[in-house]
Scaffold this active site. Structure first.
Site, PDB file in Angstrom:
ATOM      1  N   CYS A 116       0.783  -1.237   0.000  1.00 26.80           N
ATOM      2  CA  CYS A 116       0.000   0.000   0.000  1.00 26.80           C
ATOM      3  C   CYS A 116       0.814   1.286   0.000  1.00 26.80           C
ATOM      4  CB  CYS A 116      -0.997   0.075   1.170  1.00 26.80           C
ATOM      5  SG  CYS A 116      -2.222  -1.226   1.138  1.00 26.80           S
ATOM      6  N   ASP A 117       2.127   1.223   0.151  1.00 24.21           N
ATOM      7  CA  ASP A 117       2.883   2.477   0.183  1.00 24.21           C
ATOM      8  C   ASP A 117       4.258   2.294  -0.467  1.00 24.21           C
ATOM      9  OD1 ASP A 117       3.267   5.158   0.660  1.00 24.21           O
ATOM     10  OD2 ASP A 117       3.769   4.918   2.789  1.00 24.21           O
ATOM     11  N   ILE A 118       4.236   1.703  -1.658  1.00 24.77           N
ATOM     12  CA  ILE A 118       5.507   1.508  -2.377  1.00 24.77           C
ATOM     13  C   ILE A 118       5.974   2.855  -2.923  1.00 24.77           C
ATOM     14  CG2 ILE A 118       6.546   0.483  -4.459  1.00 24.77           C
ATOM     15  CD1 ILE A 118       6.224  -1.525  -2.204  1.00 24.77           C
TER      16      ILE A 118
ATOM     17  N   THR B 161       0.891   7.310  -0.678  1.00 25.64           N
ATOM     18  CA  THR B 161       1.534   8.616  -0.789  1.00 25.64           C
ATOM     19  C   THR B 161       1.185   9.222  -2.138  1.00 25.64           C
ATOM     20  OG1 THR B 161       3.328   7.823   0.600  1.00 25.64           O
ATOM     21  CG2 THR B 161       3.762   9.801  -0.710  1.00 25.64           C
TER      22      THR B 161
END
Ligand SMILES: *[C@@H]1O[C@H](CO)[C@@H](O)[C@H](O)[C@H]1NC(C)=O
Ligand SMILES: *[C@@H]1O[C@H](CO)[C@@H](O)[C@H](O)[C@H]1NC(C)=O
Ligand SMILES: *[C@@H]1O[C@H](CO)[C@@H](O)[C@H](O)[C@H]1NC(C)=O
Ligand SMILES: *[C@@H]1O[C@H](CO)[C@@H](O)[C@H](O)[C@H]1NC(C)=O
Ligand SMILES: *[C@@H]1O[C@H](CO)[C@@H](O)[C@H](O)[C@H]1NC(C)=O
Ligand SMILES: *[C@@H]1O[C@H](CO)[C@@H](O)[C@H](O)[C@H]1NC(C)=O
Ligand SMILES: *[C@@H]1O[C@H](CO)[C@@H](O)[C@H](O)[C@H]1NC(C)=O
Ligand SMILES: *[C@@H]1O[C@H](CO)[C@@H](O)[C@H](O)[C@H]1NC(C)=O
Ligand SMILES: *[C@@H]1O[C@H](CO)[C@@H](O)[C@H](O)[C@H]1NC(C)=O
Ligand SMILES: *[C@@H]1O[C@H](CO)[C@@H](O)[C@H](O)[C@H]1NC(C)=O
Ligand SMILES: *[C@@H]1O[C@H](CO)[C@@H](O)[C@H](O)[C@H]1NC(C)=O
Ligand SMILES: *[C@@H]1O[C@H](CO)[C@@H](O)[C@H](O)[C@H]1NC(C)=O
Length: 648
Positions: A491-493, A531
């Site tokens: 979810c936040d690569i 992000t």
């Protein structure tokens, strides 16, 4: 060791320094040199040697020195033992009292003032700088009586005489080694407990101290014919190394180097020969090994460093996970790239998450064990160290496991040691143990650089390093999405969440937003995570999300890896370039990929891969998650196993 009688006459001659056997250019009383002169030196008649001020590289400081004036590197063979190099504006003057070195304010900082009236001074062709008295013409002062790290042919070191090494190749401060002709007749090399003056036990001894005084050493002689030997009281000689065959077209010198080796060098006197110094003899035989036998300090290379002796040359290296404390001083020891002691391991993390064990073949740190465990197997030994925050290194001998803590000392490459042991009696100290320690495992912290620093720093990383990093991340995501027992959506690569170590191995980190899927579950409802700039569009549509959100983020990041620029960049004036994903699509369509990599020559030389990778990235950022490939498909395409269709 070769021994031969020398003519008795020579002994008598060598006892007193007489007037020039060699031509001299007189320096008259009242002469002076200033650092601000064009060429502040007094040169010997042959032009071989000069006495005067030598500017230190890249500084405004000078040494009062003697050097070879006719060879390219102008090697310094002597310098005045001032406490520090002198400043611009300093002055050296010869008067009837002797030599006086003053600084720009006229303060005296060094003198050579023998207790008698001086008649004249001279720089001799031997490299000896002398002051001559007023009557008999005996030299009342000579630089040969106050050697620093070097002796020259015709120079003699008397009982009680010494040489001291420089601190490093370029730093003339008194360093870590001394050579002494002891009063009992033995020539010794000793390490110094730098920065104090304390001498450790010797690491080389000539064995010429003898209770039968006619057999004891008396002088260290550097003969005119370039042999270096200890003269015994009965006139016999003990050479430090085998005869060399002197060549009258060579200069010779012997220097106690900053690495603790006393070496004799030769260099051609004229420019048709090879005008660099080559080693013709040296002691000790193996500084890495011999120094350890002598004392309890850090060893030849400083703490946490290991030493390789390769014939006359020595070198020092830091083990993985360590780097030089002073990047300009190979011999200054290494420090860990991670916080010391147990600082990082407060019990909240698994040791395995923080450290690896790295095998360093043929390296041995023989001292400093604090624990011995066993019987163990090799993996138990590694685990025992990994799980003990005091443990930096483990040594395993097949049955037992030794743990060592920092700092590690006396590290050296073992093969040299094996060779040495085979050449000598093993009667020497505990070789048996050393034989068994074929390698050491060194605990290595995962250095916490992230991909963002790597990509957006200067200079831009090499294309092939970027390729390697991207493939590593893709494989990591395959594992999370498809190989874990329960699939995980990260979810936040983004680059800030990818840690890379010094071998460019990436690790996906920060699972703070990650979502693990239940068995058979492929989608999940969840509030928006991630992000800006990297989040997939479906996050905004209140629909269930799948692993394809990570594929989207990976696609954005892949373009950043390809281009070494951020996905959204304010600094671009033309709007076309501001959004990387849009611009990349345009460049691909228009065939202007060189603009995308800013002309990166290595990437352009690999244009097929470059083009394929841009296409893969564009597939990953498709609006419709179903049109995005899975990570295993992405990996196969990146690796070139699967054709990549032209993206829509
Ligand atoms: C050097 O000076 C001394 C004393 O003035 C003199 O005797 C000698 O001849 C001079 N030597 C040379 C080479 O000028
Ligand atoms: C320099 O050498 C002289 C003579 O050996 C000695 O008296 C003096 O203390 C030394 N000076 C320094 C700064 O080491
Ligand atoms: C000068 O020499 C005399 C006699 O050799 C000696 O007594 C005196 O101590 C010396 N002075 C110095 C400062 O060395
Ligand atoms: C020579 O030096 C001594 C002191 O060392 C001094 O007493 C003597 O007067 C000097 N002689 C001459 C001729 O300068
Ligand atoms: C000073 O610089 C010159 C030229 O770069 C180099 O050849 C020489 O080795 C340097 N000397 C020292 C003492 O670092
Ligand atoms: C030489 O080393 C000493 C001791 O570390 C240091 O104080 C000095 O600044 C160094 N000098 C140069 C020219 O680097
Ligand atoms: C000679 O003297 C030095 C220093 O005092 C000492 O370390 C060494 O053991 C002595 N050698 C012999 C053979 O007595
Ligand atoms: C000392 O050595 C000399 C020469 O080797 C020998 O002739 C003499 O007998 C020895 N003296 C003693 C007391 O051992
Ligand atoms: C210069 O040195 C080379 C090699 O050391 C020697 O063969 C040659 O004769 C020398 N030339 C002169 C002019 O001394
Ligand atoms: C333990 O160490 C970790 C990682 O260094 C740190 O994030 C955490 O705050 C530490 N916990 C405590 C209780 O000190
Ligand atoms: C390993 O070291 C232990 C302790 O020194 C010793 O007893 C044992 O024999 C050694 N193992 C081998 C295989 O030599
Ligand atoms: C998992 O899904 C398959 C097919 O979608 C289904 O046949 C199977 O019963 C499911 N298993 C569980 C434990 O829900």
């Amino acid at each position: 060791m070769a021994s031969s009688a020398i003519p008795l006459l020579f002994i008598f001659l060598s006892l007193l320094p007489f007037l020039p056997l060699f031509a001299a250019s007189n320096v008259t009383l009242g002469s002076s040199l200033s650092t601000t002169d064009d060429n502040p030196s007094w040169v010997s008649p042959s032009g071989d040697f000069a006495f005067g001020f030598r500017q230190l590289n890249n500084t405004n400081t000078f040494l009062l020195a003697i050097w070879y004036a006719q060879i390219p590197d102008q090697t310094i063979v002597w310098h005045a033992n001032t406490t520090s190099p002198v400043q611009t504006g300093s002055n050296i003057k010869l008067t009837a009292n002797g030599l006086t070195l003053t600084d720009r304010n006229g303060l005296t900082i060094w003198t050579a003032q023998p207790n008698t009236t001086i008649n004249f001074g001279a720089m001799l062709d031997t490299g000896n700088s002398v002051l001559s008295g007023n009557s008999t013409g005996v030299y009342v002062w000579q630089s040969f009586d106050y050697p620093t790290d070097t002796i020259l042919p015709t120079q003699i070191l008397p009982l009680g005489g010494m040489l001291y090494s420089k601190l490093s190749k370029t730093n003339y401060t008194k360093g870590r080694f001394e050579l002494h002709l002891m009063n009992n007749g033995s020539l010794q090399l000793n390490p110094v407990a730098w920065p104090t003056e304390y001498l450790y036990n010797f690491y080389y001894s000539s064995g010429t101290a003898n209770s039968n005084s006619s057999l004891s050493g008396f002088q260290l002689v550097f003969s005119q014919s370039a042999d270096i030997y200890i003269l015994l009281r009965n006139g016999l000689t003990v050479q430090l190394w085998p005869d060399i065959f002197p060549n009258s077209n060579n200069y010779y010198r012997a220097t106690l180097e900053f690495d603790g080796v006393f070496r004799e060098y030769a260099c051609a006197t004229n420019s048709s020969g090879n005008q660099s110094w080559s080693v013709v003899g040296y002691i000790p035989e193996n500084i890495c090994l011999d120094l350890f036998n002598a004392f309890v300090g850090s060893g030849a290379c400083g703490y946490n460093s290991y030493c390789t002796a390769n014939g006359a040359a020595t070198s020092c290296q830091c083990p993985p996970g360590f780097s030089l404390i002073d990047p300009n001083n190979e011999y200054g020891g290494c420090g860990p790239d991670f916080p010391p002691d147990c600082g990082v391991d407060n019990g909240t993390s698994n040791a395995e998450d923080l450290y690896d064990m790295t095998q360093v073949p043929n390296v041995n740190f023989p001292s400093g064990d604090y624990d011995i465990l066993g019987p163990y197997n090799e993996s138990q030994c590694g685990q025992a160290c990994l799980q003990d925050c005091n443990c930096a290194v483990a040594t395993f001998n097949g049955t037992f496991c030794w743990k060592k803590r920092l700092p590690m000392s006396n590290g050296r490459v073992d093969t040299a040691l094996l060779l040495r042991a085979l050449q000598h009696s093993v009667a020497r100290r505990d070789f048996s143990e050393v034989f068994l320690e074929a390698s050491e495992k060194i605990k290595k912290y995962h250095t916490q650089h992230n991909l963002a620093n790597f990509l957006f720093g200067i200079p831009r990383p090499d294309w092939y390093q970027r390729v390697q990093v991207a493939l590593g991340i893709a494989r990591g995501l395959v594992y999370l999405h498809e190989e874990c027992s329960t699939p995980i959506i990260h979810c936040d690569i983004k680059p800030q969440n990818i840690l890379i170590d010094e071998l460019f191995i990436p690790r996906i980190s920060d699972f703070g937003l990650a979502k693990s899927l239940a068995f058979n579950q492929t989608r999940t409802h969840t509030g928006i995570r991630g992000t800006r700039g990297y989040v997939a569009p479906e996050w905004f549509r209140n629909v269930p999300v799948t692993v394809k959100v990570d594929v989207y983020s990976f696609g954005v990041m892949l373009l950043e890896i390809i281009c070494c620029r951020k996905s959204v960049a304010q600094e671009f004036e033309d709007e076309e370039r501001a959004i990387l994903t849009d611009w990349a699509y345009d460049c691909l369509r228009e065939g202007t990929l060189d603009a995308l990599v800013d002309g990166d020559a290595t990437a352009m030389s690999d244009i097929k891969t470059l083009q394929r990778w841009v296409m893969i990235a564009i597939w990953c950022i498709q609006e419709n998650p179903l049109q995005r490939p899975t990570m295993s498909m992405v990996t196969k395409m990146l690796e070139g196993y699967v054709e990549v269709p032209i993206p829509i």
